[in-house]
Design a protein around this motif. Structure first.
Motif, PDB file in Angstrom:
ATOM      1  N   CYS A   1     -16.188  -1.473 -16.420  1.00 58.56           N
ATOM      2  CA  CYS A   1     -17.452  -1.243 -15.721  1.00 58.56           C
ATOM      3  C   CYS A   1     -18.039   0.066 -16.235  1.00 58.56           C
ATOM      4  CB  CYS A   1     -17.225  -1.171 -14.210  1.00 58.56           C
ATOM      5  SG  CYS A   1     -18.740  -0.966 -13.257  1.00 58.56           S
TER       6      CYS A   1
ATOM      7  N   MET B   1     -24.753  -7.473 -19.479  1.00 57.29           N
ATOM      8  CA  MET B   1     -23.646  -6.525 -19.385  1.00 57.29           C
ATOM      9  C   MET B   1     -23.358  -5.802 -20.698  1.00 57.29           C
ATOM     10  SD  MET B   1     -22.780  -9.648 -20.333  1.00 57.29           S
ATOM     11  CE  MET B   1     -22.964 -10.441 -18.736  1.00 57.29           C
TER      12      MET B   1
ATOM     13  N   THR C   1     -18.765  -6.812  -9.997  1.00 55.23           N
ATOM     14  CA  THR C   1     -19.513  -5.700 -10.577  1.00 55.23           C
ATOM     15  C   THR C   1     -18.944  -5.266 -11.920  1.00 55.23           C
ATOM     16  OG1 THR C   1     -18.160  -3.985  -9.505  1.00 55.23           O
ATOM     17  CG2 THR C   1     -20.035  -4.866  -8.249  1.00 55.23           C
ATOM     18  N   ALA C   2     -17.833  -5.862 -12.355  1.00 58.96           N
ATOM     19  CA  ALA C   2     -17.176  -5.448 -13.592  1.00 58.96           C
ATOM     20  C   ALA C   2     -16.740  -6.662 -14.402  1.00 58.96           C
ATOM     21  CB  ALA C   2     -15.958  -4.574 -13.274  1.00 58.96           C
ATOM     22  N   ASP C   3     -16.623  -6.449 -15.700  1.00 58.97           N
ATOM     23  CA  ASP C   3     -16.124  -7.488 -16.596  1.00 58.97           C
ATOM     24  C   ASP C   3     -14.612  -7.615 -16.450  1.00 58.97           C
ATOM     25  OD1 ASP C   3     -16.167  -9.398 -18.643  1.00 58.97           O
ATOM     26  OD2 ASP C   3     -15.764  -7.888 -20.168  1.00 58.97           O
TER      27      ASP C   3
ATOM     28  N   TYR D   1     -20.448 -12.500 -12.345  1.00 57.40           N
ATOM     29  CA  TYR D   1     -20.784 -11.320 -13.152  1.00 57.40           C
ATOM     30  C   TYR D   1     -21.614 -11.671 -14.382  1.00 57.40           C
ATOM     31  CZ  TYR D   1     -19.881  -7.448 -16.418  1.00 57.40           C
ATOM     32  OH  TYR D   1     -20.007  -6.440 -17.329  1.00 57.40           O
TER      33      TYR D   1
ATOM     34  N   ASP E   1     -21.742  -2.710 -19.554  1.00 54.21           N
ATOM     35  CA  ASP E   1     -20.364  -2.326 -19.283  1.00 54.21           C
ATOM     36  C   ASP E   1     -19.496  -2.258 -20.532  1.00 54.21           C
ATOM     37  OD1 ASP E   1     -20.717  -2.064 -16.517  1.00 54.21           O
ATOM     38  OD2 ASP E   1     -20.595  -4.231 -16.249  1.00 54.21           O
TER      39      ASP E   1
ATOM     40  N   HIS F   1     -11.587  -0.352 -15.349  1.00 57.22           N
ATOM     41  CA  HIS F   1     -11.897  -0.575 -13.938  1.00 57.22           C
ATOM     42  C   HIS F   1     -10.815  -1.461 -13.334  1.00 57.22           C
ATOM     43  CE1 HIS F   1     -14.614  -1.236 -10.458  1.00 57.22           C
ATOM     44  NE2 HIS F   1     -14.135  -2.467 -10.467  1.00 57.22           N
TER      45      HIS F   1
ATOM     46  N   GLY G   1     -10.154  -4.720 -16.400  1.00 53.06           N
ATOM     47  CA  GLY G   1     -11.573  -4.762 -16.080  1.00 53.06           C
ATOM     48  C   GLY G   1     -12.316  -3.621 -16.745  1.00 53.06           C
TER      49      GLY G   1
END
Length: 427
Positions: free
Chosen positions: A301, A80, A314-316, A74, A86, A306, A299
Motif C-alpha cells: 500500500c 493502483m 485498500t492494499a494489493d 481492490y 501502490d 502492508h 501486501g
C-alpha cells in the motif's frame, strides 16, 4: 493480425520518466498490528459478515474477495499503478522493457515461419503501457473496469469511439493509435482460438493461493478467522482437519509451508492446450521461485509493505509464483523454458545495445539520467534483476526443428535458439 492483450513493433521515442517508488517484492504478513491501526473498511465488514455466516475462509477466498469482488474489490475500481498508486511495474520504469519483449515475440514469429495471421494476447495489461511498447494490435484480458478505461486511453487516445457491451464476452472494442482493432475480454477462454502469442507480466502473482502448514498431524490449511478478542480484527488459524485443496500438494513435498494456486494451474493448462493445438508461445514474467520458497503472501500500500490482514480492500495482495507448479501443470503438452532471472533474460535480449542506441540519440542530460536509472532498476540484482523471472511455454516441435516446411535439400531443419533463454549472438 489481432492481439489479445497487447503487442507491437516499437517506435523509437523519448524514454519514459523513471518513477522513484517501490515495486512489489518482499514478504510481510504478520497479522499482528494493534487493533487501533485496523481500519474498518467496507471490505473488512463484508468479510466479517461472511466469516460469521459460514466460518473461517481460505487465504485463496480472502484474496479473491479483497482483489476482485465486483462491488468492493481492490482491482475493480481503482488505478493502483505508478507514483500515486501502490506499486510500480517494469513497463512503467523504462520503455526498453516493452521493446525487448516485442523483439522476443517477433523472434518467435520468425522462428515459427512468419505466419500470416496471429493474435497477441496479454493477460492483465495494467495501464496498457507494455502493449503500447510492443505491437500496436490488442486483445486485452482484464477484469478491472477502471484499468480497462486507462488502457483504452493509453492505446487508442480515444480517436475512435469505443464500442461497449457489458454483457458480451468482448465487453469493449476500439482501434489503436495505428489503426489496429483492439478488444477487451474478462476471461482467457473467451478469446478466439488460433495461432497466438500470450504475454503475462505480473499476472500470476495476484491469483489466489491456498496456504498449507505441515503439522505433527499432517498438512493443515491456513485459514482466516475473526480474532475472538477483537471483533473487528482478522487472524490466521489452522484448519482442524484436512481440506480439499490439500490434493494439490505433491506427495514428495519437503517444505514445511506450501502455497498452491489452482487458478494458475487452470490457466496454464488452457494456454498449453491452445499452443499445442494451434501453435504460438507464451511468455510469463513475474517474481517467484522454482519450488523452493515457503511463505510469500504479502501486501503493498503506497509503495510500502502492508499487513495482509489490515484494512482489506485498500492494499494489493500478492504471492510469489511457483514456476515448478506451472511447469507441472503444463502436463507435458508443451515444452517449458526457465525460469531465468530478469537480468539474464534482458541481457540476452540485447538491453545493453538498446540502451546505447537510446543514449547516443539523446542530448538531454535528464533523459540520459532517466535511461540509466531505469536500466539499473531493471538489471540490478538488488532491485528487479534477480527477483523477477521469465518463463516460456512453446510447442515441442519448436525445440526440435520441425516448424518449417522441409524441402528436398533439407531432411530436418535445425531449431533456432529461443531468444532471452540463451545468449544473444549478433550476426
Amino acid at each position: 493480425m489481432s492481439v489479445l492483450v497487447r503487442a507491437g513493433v516499437w517506435p523509437l521515442r523519448a524514454a519514459r520518466a523513471v518513477i522513484p517508488c517501490f515495486w512489489r517484492g518482499k514478504y510481510f504478513s504478520s497479522g499482528k498490528e494493534p487493533a487501533e491501526n485496523n481500519l474498518v473498511t467496507p471490505m473488512l465488514r463484508h468479510l466479517i459478515y461472511k466469516i460469521k455466516s459460514t466460518g473461517p475462509i481460505t487465504v485463496a477466498e480472502y484474496m479473491k474477495e479483497v482483489l476482485t469482488n465486483p462491488a468492493k474489490g481492490y482491482y475493480v475500481h481503482r488505478d493502483m499503478l505508478g507514483e500515486e498508486g501502490d506499486f510500480i511495474t517494469s513497463p512503467e520504469i523504462s520503455q526498453i522493457f516493452g521493446e525487448l519483449l516485442g523483439i522476443w515475440f517477433i523472434s518467435e514469429w520468425i522462428a515459427t515461419g512468419k505466419t500470416a495471421a496471429f493474435q497477441l494476447v496479454e493477460l492483465g495489461p495494467g495501464r496498457g503501457t507494455l502493449s503500447g511498447d510492443i505491437l500496436r494490435v490488442v486483445h486485452l484480458v482484464e477484469v478491472s473496469q477502471k484499468l480497462s478505461e486507462i488502457q483504452a486511453l493509453t492505446l487508442t487516445e480515444e480517436k475512435v469511439p469505443l464500442e461497449r457491451d457489458a454483457g458480451a464476452p468482448v465487453y469493449m472494442k476500439g482501434v489503436t493509435k495505428s489503426g489496429i482493432p483492439i478488444s477487451w475480454y474478462r476471461d482467457l477462454q473467451d478469446i478466439p482460438k488460433g495461432f497466438s502469442f500470450y504475454l503475462a507480466h505480473e499476472f500470476f502473482d495476484v491469483l489466489p493461493v491456498h496456504k498449507f502448514q505441515k503439522t505433527p498431524h499432517g498438512w493443515r490449511e491456513v485459514l482466516i478467522d475473526i480474532d475472538p478478542h477483537v471483533s473487528d480484527k482478522l487472524r490466521f488459524v489452522l484448519a482442524p482437519c484436512a481440506t480439499p485443496a490439500e490434493a494439490f500438494i505433491q506427495c514428495d513435498e519437503t517444505r514445511d509451508h506450501v502455497e498452491v494456486c489452482p487458478d494458475a494451474g487452470v490457466i496454464i493448462q488452457e494456454l498449453s492446450e491452445r499452443i499445442a493445438v494451434t501453435g504460438g508461445a507464451a511468455l510469463i514474467a513475474d517474481y517467484g521461485h522454482d519450488g523452493t520458497k515457503t511463505d510469500t503472501f504479502r501486501g503493498f500500500c503506497g509503495h510500502k509493505l502492508h499487513d495482509v490482514l489490515i484494512a482489506p480492500g485498500t492494499a494489493d495482495l500478492t504471492a510469489d509464483v511457483d514456476f515448478s507448479y506451472l511447469r507441472r501443470m503444463a502436463q507435458g503438452k508443451v515444452a517449458s523454458l526457465g525460469p531465468v532471472k530478469q537480468q539474464t533474460f534482458l541481457k540476452n535480449m540485447g538491453i545493453d545495445v538498446r540502451l546505447k542506441v537510446l543514449l547516443d540519440k539523446s542530448d538531454e542530460p535528464s533523459l540520459r539520467q532517466q535511461l540509466l536509472q531505469g536500466y539499473d532498476m531493471l538489471m540490478n540484482p538488488k532491485e528487479m534483476g534477480e527477483r523477477f523471472n521469465f518463463f516460456a511455454l512453446l510447442p515441442h516441435q519448436r525445440l526440435h526443428g520441425r516448424n518449417h516446411q522441409i524441402n528436398a535439400l533439407q531432411s530436418e531443419p535445425s531449431p533456432s535458439p529461443v531468444a532471452g533463454f540463451s545468449e544473444l549472438v549478433w550476426r
